[in-house]
Design an enzyme around this catalytic site. Structure first.
Site, mmCIF file in Angstrom:
data_model
loop_
_atom_site.group_PDB
_atom_site.id
_atom_site.type_symbol
_atom_site.label_atom_id
_atom_site.label_comp_id
_atom_site.label_asym_id
_atom_site.label_seq_id
_atom_site.Cartn_x
_atom_site.Cartn_y
_atom_site.Cartn_z
ATOM 1 N N GLY A 56 0.670 -1.255 0.089
ATOM 2 C CA GLY A 56 0.057 -0.118 -0.012
ATOM 3 C C GLY A 56 0.793 1.379 -0.058
ATOM 4 N N CYS A 83 5.192 -6.356 1.605
ATOM 5 C CA CYS A 83 5.328 -4.511 1.773
ATOM 6 C C CYS A 83 4.633 -4.035 3.062
ATOM 7 C CB CYS A 83 5.246 -3.929 0.344
ATOM 8 S SG CYS A 83 6.297 -2.754 0.306
ATOM 9 N N TYR A 84 3.869 -3.263 2.519
ATOM 10 C CA TYR A 84 3.025 -2.612 3.773
ATOM 11 C C TYR A 84 2.125 -3.618 4.659
ATOM 12 C CZ TYR A 84 -0.342 0.803 5.734
ATOM 13 O OH TYR A 84 -1.106 1.734 6.597
ATOM 14 N N HIS A 170 7.937 -7.505 -3.732
ATOM 15 C CA HIS A 170 6.612 -7.815 -4.430
ATOM 16 C C HIS A 170 6.802 -9.213 -5.092
ATOM 17 C CE1 HIS A 170 4.227 -4.057 -3.291
ATOM 18 N NE2 HIS A 170 5.520 -3.577 -3.302
ATOM 19 N N GLU A 172 4.525 -10.747 -6.359
ATOM 20 C CA GLU A 172 3.271 -10.854 -7.468
ATOM 21 C C GLU A 172 3.982 -10.214 -8.840
ATOM 22 O OE1 GLU A 172 3.536 -8.920 -4.943
ATOM 23 O OE2 GLU A 172 2.672 -7.044 -5.060
ATOM 24 N N ASP A 228 -16.943 -9.688 -23.152
ATOM 25 C CA ASP A 228 -17.647 -9.941 -21.776
ATOM 26 C C ASP A 228 -19.091 -10.220 -22.036
ATOM 27 O OD1 ASP A 228 -14.875 -9.178 -21.332
ATOM 28 O OD2 ASP A 228 -15.437 -7.198 -20.651
ATOM 29 N N LYS A 369 -10.388 -11.173 -16.832
ATOM 30 C CA LYS A 369 -10.488 -11.029 -18.377
ATOM 31 C C LYS A 369 -10.096 -12.260 -18.967
ATOM 32 C CE LYS A 369 -11.616 -8.504 -22.001
ATOM 33 N NZ LYS A 369 -12.640 -7.364 -21.996
#
Ligand code: XMP
Length: 515
Positions: A56, A83-84, A170, A172, A228, A369
């Site tokens: 964050g 992290c945060y 991070h 990710e 979609d 998606k």
């Protein structure tokens, strides 16, 4: 939800929260994003198998900075703080943080202790992506440091007895080498989560849930030609067949061949013709003289509702089908899903007015998606439809800055068709993963020479971006020969265009569309 096992991702405001949720799903585990204000009790209602606290932008040291319920750390559920999220964990376990003399942003090397389950099967050093300006001052005695860098003593910590782990970097993002292995180690070796997220189960569950929601009612749905709405319509159709009516409102602002492709795909599955309501006249009338982008959107929304409403009445619909996706749900300001709002305001063609009083059927609202595309494949939708690039609801109107007229839309549509044709093989030939590529018609003319004549022609901008999810984007470094071919085809084949420009703006600061 399609499985009993899932991971709760608590959004502490990071721009990569969705990426965390996606990475978890890519590893075969369902994930959901929650607001940081969620209480431990609420979280326990669906009993997650693991919790990830995202990064964050705030500082834990600031007064009133974002915090999470202290009881979350007492649930006995494995937690990974990123992290945060790691700093919050340290704070809640009784540690202290301080401002770091060396703010760390970007790639760093860390050495790891691979006796920690988090780093199992990895070897030191690891290249990781850091982004923090606070550091641990006093580490709670229960926590063991299992990674560090030159300037960050606690790059990762663990509390194995409580299955709590924290990483200051991070895992990710793709810039962290072995980030996926670190997440997989946390999920499968620490939290022992089941790999059970399967789209086939999801499909079966959704069909069941639509049946029970709709009963003998009727659903109306607007198709836009996009992925979609098409996938959502096919899924709803599987559940309730002829209780669903699909309508394509032809606003005259579509891409070349859009209606034909949509009709063909529709016929393949529904075995009947798609209902096309021709409202072009009304749309162009409403857009006459309008130059403000938001007013354009409002006018398009208004006329769309008018065209749609009479069909809904005729059909006696009680429900509205929509292809809302998970990112739309968590980005919508109404959802207040944390503090990361505001990067992309989702500006669709407005909702339907309340007086229509239709219940919503949104079978894709928990999917990303790429998952929708995979689901579409399961449903037998052609690649031609599934692989289409995202296209804004208000159509080419937002690609014609200034007044939108039939003539100007036709110019941009023809230029756009050339861009589409030339970009068809770009992925295979040049190994580029293009998110969107299209043309914009500028309200600016320029002088040119064609043959021996001096002309004063229109200008086209080519926008071609690479992106993971449209939140951020980079302009694509297309080979010169591709740009050259597009430019020369447009100036040769689209009468009236005498200049072509290439947009080299990243998002941020630019947006993908021009309006
Ligand atoms: P921006 O321009 O905000 O676009 O960077 C991000 C993504 O959203 C699409 N977009 C829209 N989609 N209605 C939509 O349904 C809209 O009004 C709209 N405006 C932008 C855009 O094409 C990109 O994929």
């Amino acid at each position: 939800m399609s499985s009993n096992s899932y991971v709760a991702v608590i959004d502490c405001g990071s721009q990569t929260t969705k990426l965390i949720a996606r990475r978890v799903r890519e590893l075969g585990v369902f994930s959901r994003i929650f607001m940081p204000s969620i209480s431990a009790d609420e979280l326990m209602k669906d009993r997650p198998s693991a919790i990830i606290l995202s990064g964050g932008p705030e500082s834990v040291l600031d007064k009133n900075s974002l915090d999470v319920d202290d009881d979350i750390f007492k649930l006995g559920i494995p937690i990974l703080g990123i992290c945060y999220g790691m700093q919050l964990m340290i704070k809640h376990l009784g540690g202290e943080l301080e401002r770091s003399p060396h703010r760390e942003f970007g790639q760093r090397m860390i050495s790891i202790d691979n006796s920690s389950l988090l780093f199992d099967a990895l070897t030191s050093p690891l290249k990781v992506w850091m982004s923090h300006s606070d550091q641990t001052k006093i580490c709670p005695s229960e926590l063991r440091t299992v990674a560090s860098s030159d300037s960050c003593l606690q790059a990762a910590v663990e509390y194995p007895a409580k299955k709590m782990f924290g990483v200051q970097f991070h895992p990710e993002v793709s810039h962290t080498s072995c980030g996926t292995t670190i997440l997989a180690n946390f999920l499968f070796k620490v939290a022992k989560v089941d790999k059970s997220f399967d789209l086939k189960d999801f499909l079966a569950e959704q069909i069941q849930s639509i049946k029970s929601q709709v009963g003998s009612g009727r659903v109306i749905m607007g198709l836009s030609g996009g992925v979609d709405s098409m996938v959502a319509a096919f899924l709803i159709h599987q559940a309730i067949n002829d209780q669903l009516l699909c309508v394509y409102v032809n606003h005259g602002l579509h891409r070349a061949n859009e209606i034909e492709i949509t009709k063909k795909a529709f016929f393949q599955v529904f075995k009947k013709e798609l209902l096309v309501v021709n409202a072009q006249e009304q749309f162009f009338e409403a857009l006459a003289g309008v130059t403000d982008p938001e007013k354009k959107r409002r006018e398009i929304g208004r006329v769309f509702v008018e065209a749609f409403e009479s069909e809904a009445k005729n059909f006696k619909a009680q429900f509205l089908g929509q292809g809302t996706l998970y990112p739309d749900v968590i980005e919508s300001p109404k959802s207040k899903s944390g503090k990361s709002h505001g990067i992309k305001s989702h500006h669709n063609v407005g909702g339907l007015p309340e007086h229509m009083n239709l219940g919503l059927v949104e079978p894709l609202r928990e999917l990303f998606k790429d998952e929708v595309r995979a689901l579409g494949k399961l449903l037998g939708i052609s690649n031609e439809v599934l692989m289409r690039q995202p296209f804004p609801g208000p159509g080419l109107a937002v690609r014609v800055p200034g007044e939108v007229t039939r003539e100007r839309v036709e110019l941009v549509r023809r230029a756009d068709a050339i861009v589409c044709e030339e970009m068809k093989n770009i992925a295979e030939v040049y190994n580029k993963k293009i998110w969107q590529s299209f043309a914009i018609l500028l309200p600016v003319k320029s002088v040119g020479v064609m043959g021996d004549a001096r002309v004063y022609g229109e200008s086209i901008v080519i926008r071609c971006v690479e992106s993971e999810d449209a939140m951020t984007a980079d302009w694509s470094k297309l080979p010169y020969e591709v740009l050259e071919k597009i430019s020369s085809r447009i100036t040769n084949e689209v009468v009236g265009i005498s200049r072509v420009l290439y947009d080299i703006t990243q998002k941020p600061p630019g947006t993908i569309e021009w309006e």
